[in-house]
Design a protein around this motif. Sequence first.
Motif, PDB file in Angstrom:
ATOM      1  N   GLN A 389       0.824  -1.208   0.000  1.00 39.75           N
ATOM      2  CA  GLN A 389       0.000   0.000   0.000  1.00 39.75           C
ATOM      3  C   GLN A 389       0.864   1.266   0.000  1.00 39.75           C
ATOM      4  O   GLN A 389       0.499   2.274  -0.613  1.00 39.75           O
ATOM      5  N   ARG A 390       2.010   1.169   0.666  1.00 41.61           N
ATOM      6  CA  ARG A 390       2.935   2.327   0.667  1.00 41.61           C
ATOM      7  C   ARG A 390       3.429   2.623  -0.751  1.00 41.61           C
ATOM      8  O   ARG A 390       3.502   3.784  -1.164  1.00 41.61           O
ATOM      9  N   TYR A 391       3.750   1.570  -1.503  1.00 39.76           N
ATOM     10  CA  TYR A 391       4.191   1.779  -2.890  1.00 39.76           C
ATOM     11  C   TYR A 391       3.051   2.269  -3.775  1.00 39.76           C
ATOM     12  O   TYR A 391       3.255   3.065  -4.692  1.00 39.76           O
ATOM     13  N   TYR A 392       1.830   1.812  -3.495  1.00 42.59           N
ATOM     14  CA  TYR A 392       0.687   2.311  -4.275  1.00 42.59           C
ATOM     15  C   TYR A 392       0.468   3.807  -4.035  1.00 42.59           C
ATOM     16  O   TYR A 392       0.127   4.551  -4.960  1.00 42.59           O
ATOM     17  N   ARG A 393       0.627   4.221  -2.769  1.00 46.93           N
ATOM     18  CA  ARG A 393       0.491   5.663  -2.490  1.00 46.93           C
ATOM     19  C   ARG A 393       1.571   6.461  -3.226  1.00 46.93           C
ATOM     20  O   ARG A 393       1.286   7.523  -3.780  1.00 46.93           O
ATOM     21  N   LYS A 394       2.794   5.949  -3.198  1.00 51.43           N
ATOM     22  CA  LYS A 394       3.873   6.617  -3.938  1.00 51.43           C
ATOM     23  C   LYS A 394       3.566   6.651  -5.433  1.00 51.43           C
ATOM     24  O   LYS A 394       3.837   7.642  -6.117  1.00 51.43           O
ATOM     25  N   TYR A 395       2.985   5.551  -5.924  1.00 57.08           N
ATOM     26  CA  TYR A 395       2.642   5.490  -7.353  1.00 57.08           C
ATOM     27  C   TYR A 395       1.603   6.551  -7.713  1.00 57.08           C
ATOM     28  O   TYR A 395       1.744   7.258  -8.716  1.00 57.08           O
ATOM     29  N   ARG A 396       0.540   6.644  -6.894  1.00 61.66           N
ATOM     30  CA  ARG A 396      -0.511   7.617  -7.197  1.00 61.66           C
ATOM     31  C   ARG A 396       0.045   9.048  -7.144  1.00 61.66           C
ATOM     32  O   ARG A 396      -0.306   9.896  -7.981  1.00 61.66           O
ATOM     33  N   LYS A 397       0.892   9.295  -6.161  1.00 62.14           N
ATOM     34  CA  LYS A 397       1.479  10.632  -6.040  1.00 62.14           C
ATOM     35  C   LYS A 397       2.393  10.948  -7.229  1.00 62.14           C
ATOM     36  O   LYS A 397       2.336  12.037  -7.806  1.00 62.14           O
ATOM     37  N   ALA A 398       3.221   9.947  -7.608  1.00 63.65           N
ATOM     38  CA  ALA A 398       4.145  10.159  -8.731  1.00 63.65           C
ATOM     39  C   ALA A 398       3.384  10.298 -10.041  1.00 63.65           C
ATOM     40  O   ALA A 398       3.750  11.102 -10.910  1.00 63.65           O
ATOM     41  N   LYS A 399       2.290   9.500 -10.200  1.00 67.79           N
ATOM     42  CA  LYS A 399       1.508   9.588 -11.435  1.00 67.79           C
ATOM     43  C   LYS A 399       0.815  10.946 -11.546  1.00 67.79           C
ATOM     44  O   LYS A 399       0.773  11.547 -12.631  1.00 67.79           O
ATOM     45  N   THR A 400       0.256  11.409 -10.430  1.00 65.03           N
ATOM     46  CA  THR A 400      -0.374  12.746 -10.446  1.00 65.03           C
ATOM     47  C   THR A 400       0.656  13.821 -10.783  1.00 65.03           C
ATOM     48  O   THR A 400       0.375  14.728 -11.583  1.00 65.03           O
ATOM     49  N   LYS A 401       1.837  13.701 -10.184  1.00 66.21           N
ATOM     50  CA  LYS A 401       2.898  14.671 -10.464  1.00 66.21           C
ATOM     51  C   LYS A 401       3.301  14.610 -11.932  1.00 66.21           C
ATOM     52  O   LYS A 401       3.492  15.650 -12.581  1.00 66.21           O
ATOM     53  N   TYR A 402       3.377  13.394 -12.471  1.00 72.33           N
ATOM     54  CA  TYR A 402       3.757  13.233 -13.876  1.00 72.33           C
ATOM     55  C   TYR A 402       2.715  13.856 -14.793  1.00 72.33           C
ATOM     56  O   TYR A 402       3.041  14.600 -15.729  1.00 72.33           O
ATOM     57  N   ASP A 403       1.435  13.560 -14.535  1.00 70.68           N
ATOM     58  CA  ASP A 403       0.360  14.107 -15.381  1.00 70.68           C
ATOM     59  C   ASP A 403       0.321  15.631 -15.314  1.00 70.68           C
ATOM     60  O   ASP A 403       0.153  16.305 -16.334  1.00 70.68           O
ATOM     61  N   LYS A 404       0.471  16.165 -14.088  1.00 73.88           N
ATOM     62  CA  LYS A 404       0.475  17.621 -13.944  1.00 73.88           C
ATOM     63  C   LYS A 404       1.681  18.232 -14.653  1.00 73.88           C
ATOM     64  O   LYS A 404       1.569  19.275 -15.296  1.00 73.88           O
ATOM     65  N   THR A 405       2.819  17.555 -14.517  1.00 70.28           N
ATOM     66  CA  THR A 405       4.042  18.100 -15.123  1.00 70.28           C
ATOM     67  C   THR A 405       3.931  18.118 -16.640  1.00 70.28           C
ATOM     68  O   THR A 405       4.362  19.071 -17.292  1.00 70.28           O
ATOM     69  N   VAL A 406       3.338  17.083 -17.217  1.00 69.97           N
ATOM     70  CA  VAL A 406       3.134  17.067 -18.671  1.00 69.97           C
ATOM     71  C   VAL A 406       2.250  18.236 -19.093  1.00 69.97           C
ATOM     72  O   VAL A 406       2.524  18.918 -20.100  1.00 69.97           O
ATOM     73  N   THR A 407       1.195  18.488 -18.312  1.00 66.23           N
ATOM     74  CA  THR A 407       0.312  19.627 -18.607  1.00 66.23           C
ATOM     75  C   THR A 407       1.072  20.947 -18.472  1.00 66.23           C
ATOM     76  O   THR A 407       0.959  21.837 -19.329  1.00 66.23           O
ATOM     77  N   PHE A 408       1.875  21.055 -17.397  1.00 63.24           N
ATOM     78  CA  PHE A 408       2.642  22.283 -17.180  1.00 63.24           C
ATOM     79  C   PHE A 408       3.654  22.506 -18.303  1.00 63.24           C
ATOM     80  O   PHE A 408       3.884  23.644 -18.725  1.00 63.24           O
ATOM     81  N   LEU A 409       4.276  21.422 -18.777  1.00 63.59           N
ATOM     82  CA  LEU A 409       5.257  21.558 -19.854  1.00 63.59           C
ATOM     83  C   LEU A 409       4.621  22.094 -21.132  1.00 63.59           C
ATOM     84  O   LEU A 409       5.208  22.903 -21.850  1.00 63.59           O
ATOM     85  N   LYS A 410       3.394  21.623 -21.411  1.00 65.31           N
ATOM     86  CA  LYS A 410       2.690  22.148 -22.587  1.00 65.31           C
ATOM     87  C   LYS A 410       2.401  23.642 -22.413  1.00 65.31           C
ATOM     88  O   LYS A 410       2.579  24.430 -23.349  1.00 65.31           O
ATOM     89  N   GLU A 411       1.968  24.027 -21.204  1.00 65.08           N
ATOM     90  CA  GLU A 411       1.714  25.448 -20.935  1.00 65.08           C
ATOM     91  C   GLU A 411       3.011  26.252 -21.013  1.00 65.08           C
ATOM     92  O   GLU A 411       3.007  27.386 -21.513  1.00 65.08           O
ATOM     93  N   ASP A 412       4.106  25.655 -20.512  1.00 65.35           N
ATOM     94  CA  ASP A 412       5.397  26.349 -20.567  1.00 65.35           C
ATOM     95  C   ASP A 412       5.832  26.601 -22.004  1.00 65.35           C
ATOM     96  O   ASP A 412       6.330  27.680 -22.337  1.00 65.35           O
ATOM     97  N   MET A 413       5.657  25.603 -22.858  1.00 66.96           N
ATOM     98  CA  MET A 413       6.043  25.766 -24.258  1.00 66.96           C
ATOM     99  C   MET A 413       5.209  26.851 -24.931  1.00 66.96           C
ATOM    100  O   MET A 413       5.739  27.660 -25.716  1.00 66.96           O
ATOM    101  N   LEU A 414       3.906  26.894 -24.616  1.00 69.42           N
ATOM    102  CA  LEU A 414       3.062  27.965 -25.169  1.00 69.42           C
ATOM    103  C   LEU A 414       3.506  29.326 -24.648  1.00 69.42           C
ATOM    104  O   LEU A 414       3.535  30.313 -25.403  1.00 69.42           O
ATOM    105  N   ALA A 415       3.860  29.387 -23.335  1.00 66.63           N
ATOM    106  CA  ALA A 415       4.318  30.656 -22.762  1.00 66.63           C
ATOM    107  C   ALA A 415       5.634  31.094 -23.394  1.00 66.63           C
ATOM    108  O   ALA A 415       5.839  32.279 -23.678  1.00 66.63           O
ATOM    109  N   ILE A 416       6.537  30.140 -23.631  1.00 69.53           N
ATOM    110  CA  ILE A 416       7.822  30.472 -24.262  1.00 69.53           C
ATOM    111  C   ILE A 416       7.591  31.009 -25.667  1.00 69.53           C
ATOM    112  O   ILE A 416       8.177  32.025 -26.068  1.00 69.53           O
ATOM    113  N   GLU A 417       6.738  30.330 -26.424  1.00 68.15           N
ATOM    114  CA  GLU A 417       6.447  30.801 -27.783  1.00 68.15           C
ATOM    115  C   GLU A 417       5.783  32.181 -27.751  1.00 68.15           C
ATOM    116  O   GLU A 417       6.069  33.036 -28.594  1.00 68.15           O
TER     117      GLU A 417
END
Length: 634
Positions: A389-417
């Motif tokens: 269960q400890r690894y599942y919690r880490k997984y959910r946290k890491a997956k949420t961070k990954y999904d958010k980061t992918v979204t942020f990267l797209k926004e960052d690229m638009l902001a840079i452009e």
Amino acid sequence: MPLDGVTTYLLSEELNASLSGARVDKIYQPDKKSVLLLLRAFNSNSKLLLSADPDFPRAHLTEVATSNPSTPPSFCMLLRKHLGGSRISRISSPSFERIIEIEFSSVDEIKDTVSFRLIIEMMGRYSNIILLNQDRRIIDSIFHVDAQMSRVREVMPARPYDYPPSQNKINPLTALSALENHSFVFPDNTIVRPAEKAILETFTGISPFFASEICTYADIDAKKSISDLDALEHHNLCNTLASFFVQIKTRTFSPGVFFKKNEDVPYDFHALAYPKGMRSKQTDSISEAIDLLVVPGQITNDFEQKKRPLIRFAESGLAHAVRKHNVHLADLSDSEEFEKLKLFGDLLLTYQYAIPPKSSSFVCNDYSEPPISLSIDLDENLSPTDNAQRYYRKYRKAKTKYDKTVTFLKEDMLAIEYFKSLLNAATQASDLRDLVAVKQEIDWLNTKDTSETDEDPNSFHPGKSKNGKQKSRAIRSAMQAAKAKSRKKKVVESAHTASSIQSYRQFELSDGELVMCGRNNIQNDFLTFKVASKDDYWFHAKNIPGSHVILRNFGQTPSDQVFEISAAVAAYYSSANTDLSKGIVSKEIPNYKIEVDYCMVKHVKKIPGAKPGMVTYSHFNTILIQPSLPSNER
């Protein structure tokens, strides 16, 4: 060229003749280095500009309109208090120094006559404007110089005023009779110096340029020492010096400006001497010559001063977007192995009955073919199920961070452009309309950012405090918040109104087509999605920042030449046009080509949630074209 002592002396005589008896009507301070006096004399108005700018200190009559701050600086208010309504008694220059003294006389509250002096010291980085009372004590100055800044001479309120230290040179008018008799003897410490240096170090008020031109007019080598001159050369030098000094004495000078070869902007000016071989233009006064020299540079400087903060804003926004992008890239690399955490949890549940109690690690094979042996770290105090269960919690946290980061990267690229596009528009601004458009977009951007971070909307409720009762402080806060909200709305409306009143660039072609080009991203959006019809053509430089260009064909099929002209405009207003990015506006077509994509407007789509000007497009073609502009801009 900074004023030399001779020109300053002649300028003071010119100003004294035209302004003696003039009444001070108004006083302004356009910037922290300059003062503007509006004078009334002989039924006409005059503007006397006094500047302590270290690059070009000066005092002269001007016809150029200046922009004055809404709140006058303290030195300006002081001048208005003491000099407002007074009359100019005399304007002079002491002993050919680069100093102009303006004497004012006025009447105080008890009808006694009082006098003031305004001293303009024009000495490069030591230039200053100083107000003295009738006892020659300093009332104030535009720049203060205390004992820590200068051990020789303080310029501070209440101090007695002293002239700058004398250089112990000879007054030109004193030496005139000796020069006319060819009996003038240069000081011993200058005879071994080159002729131009000897002249410079001997006579007061002579500048290096004037000394060099004296040698040219005398037909002697300026690098040849005085002791090496033969009798004829010495005779010619004395005659030339005497000729110029007679013009100074009799005030028969002919001011003007001169130009470098193939240039239309004045290079320099003088009241007496013009460089041989340079094209010159005589003026009616020294003030007019200074105006002709200063105005082009002043316009350029004012434009650059307005342009610089816009570029800094865009650069700052771009740097911030790049930093955010780098941070999110690091977060992505930290969280991209989140699937491995889920695998660890699955394996622990699968092999939970094989894990010994109090184990710190467990080695097992995964589900791949062939299987890979994995070592899983465990918490000794937890059971295998709890570790899973400890690894599942880490997984959910890491997956949420990954999904958010992918979204942020797209926004960052638009902001840079976006900020690259904004920086390109600010860098390539070539006239005031371009600056106004970029400034409006920045104002809109600031307003949008602040409106997104507004506090609790209940704060806008008029006259209510937190406990629900009406209080004066709550009413004031509500009024201020309402005004702030109204200001933001006006900024947004003005930005879009500027676009809707056709402040964008327009070029009318010979076949009747109209080429339109945005000056900022808001105008780009407006042209593409509000003005253009779906069958018009859209042009943009390929994969680089630039303006949107619309070709309005009004239902006709454009010719190949019209396509090339439109693409050339898109290439011209892109970041690949290196000349325009450096501030060089040239009519010559460069020898390099730029890729430009074009398609029908119906194939251009706005990116949802993106800032203005950010689009995607399809069904496009690419043309390689040299950047240029049509000649008939509206």
